[in-house]
Design a protein around this motif. Structure first.
Motif, short mmCIF file in Angstrom:
data_model
loop_
_atom_site.label_atom_id
_atom_site.label_comp_id
_atom_site.label_asym_id
_atom_site.label_seq_id
_atom_site.Cartn_x
_atom_site.Cartn_y
_atom_site.Cartn_z
N ASP A 18 0.87 -1.02 0.12
CA ASP A 18 -0.10 0.09 0.01
C ASP A 18 0.85 1.36 0.08
O ASP A 18 0.53 2.30 0.61
CB ASP A 18 -1.01 -0.11 1.22
N THR A 19 1.90 1.33 -0.92
CA THR A 19 2.75 2.28 -1.02
C THR A 19 3.15 2.73 -2.49
O THR A 19 3.35 2.04 -3.15
CB THR A 19 4.16 2.12 -0.25
N VAL A 20 3.03 4.22 -2.49
CA VAL A 20 3.56 4.88 -3.48
C VAL A 20 5.08 5.34 -3.36
O VAL A 20 5.00 6.02 -2.56
CB VAL A 20 2.55 5.81 -4.35
N ARG A 21 6.24 4.92 -4.06
CA ARG A 21 7.49 5.51 -3.92
C ARG A 21 7.87 6.31 -5.00
O ARG A 21 7.54 5.91 -6.18
CB ARG A 21 8.49 4.24 -3.86
N MET A 22 8.28 7.58 -4.57
CA MET A 22 8.71 8.41 -5.57
C MET A 22 10.09 8.89 -5.21
O MET A 22 10.65 9.11 -4.19
CB MET A 22 7.99 9.96 -5.85
N ALA A 23 10.99 8.69 -6.47
CA ALA A 23 12.49 8.90 -6.27
C ALA A 23 13.02 9.57 -7.59
O ALA A 23 12.55 9.51 -8.50
CB ALA A 23 12.95 7.62 -6.22
N ASP A 54 5.79 7.58 -0.29
CA ASP A 54 7.24 7.64 0.20
C ASP A 54 7.85 8.58 -0.70
O ASP A 54 8.20 8.34 -1.77
CB ASP A 54 7.84 6.22 0.28
N LEU A 55 8.39 9.61 -0.19
CA LEU A 55 9.02 10.77 -0.84
C LEU A 55 10.61 10.88 -0.58
O LEU A 55 11.25 11.90 -0.86
CB LEU A 55 8.47 12.15 -0.79
N THR A 56 10.89 9.91 0.49
CA THR A 56 12.16 9.88 0.97
C THR A 56 13.34 10.12 -0.13
O THR A 56 14.51 10.36 0.37
CB THR A 56 12.51 8.89 2.06
N GLY A 57 13.14 9.64 -1.21
CA GLY A 57 14.06 9.44 -2.11
C GLY A 57 14.00 10.35 -3.35
O GLY A 57 14.71 10.49 -4.30
N LEU A 58 12.97 11.27 -3.04
CA LEU A 58 12.57 12.45 -4.09
C LEU A 58 13.26 13.85 -3.80
O LEU A 58 13.17 14.56 -2.87
CB LEU A 58 11.20 12.80 -4.11
#
Length: 114
Positions: A18-23, A54-58
């Motif tokens: 249940d996660t969308v990750r943006m990097a 999850d924007l930790t890599g954006l």
């Protein structure tokens, strides 16, 4: 896993988590170019009781991207069926102020900074 990618960025929907990750760096030109990302975010809400962005890599998000994210948060608030958590990074300067502003749009939004 459903994903979108372009020059210098990736956006992935991990349905099992249940996660969308943006990097990377999102520098798309205007709201219309953010359309596929907006559609992915909207569809990620369907049938979920909670969703993590999850924007930790954006590392970079331009003003059109922030507008897209803001519209998504308003949509999530209006649907009122899915708890939203946005994860950011203390090490990425733009995220502190910009992500905190999203709380004004959706007071129930949970922000988590790593």
């Amino acid at each position: 896993m459903n994903s979108l990618s372009g020059e210098g960025y990736v956006v992935e929907l991990d349905a099992d988590r249940d996660t969308v990750r943006m990097a990377g760096a999102l520098r798309l030109g205007g709201l219309s170019e953010y359309g596929p990302i907006s559609q992915m975010l909207e569809s990620a809400l369907d049938g979920r009781s909670h969703l993590t962005i999850d924007l930790t890599g954006l590392e970079f998000l331009n003003s059109s991207g922030i507008a897209t994210l803001s519209k998504f948060v308003i949509s999530a608030r209006n649907r009122n069926e899915c708890a939203l958590l946005i994860r950011g990074s203390n090490d990425i300067a733009w995220q502190g102020k910009s992500l905190n502003n999203l709380k004004r749009l959706m007071p129930a939004l949970e922000l988590q900074f790593d």
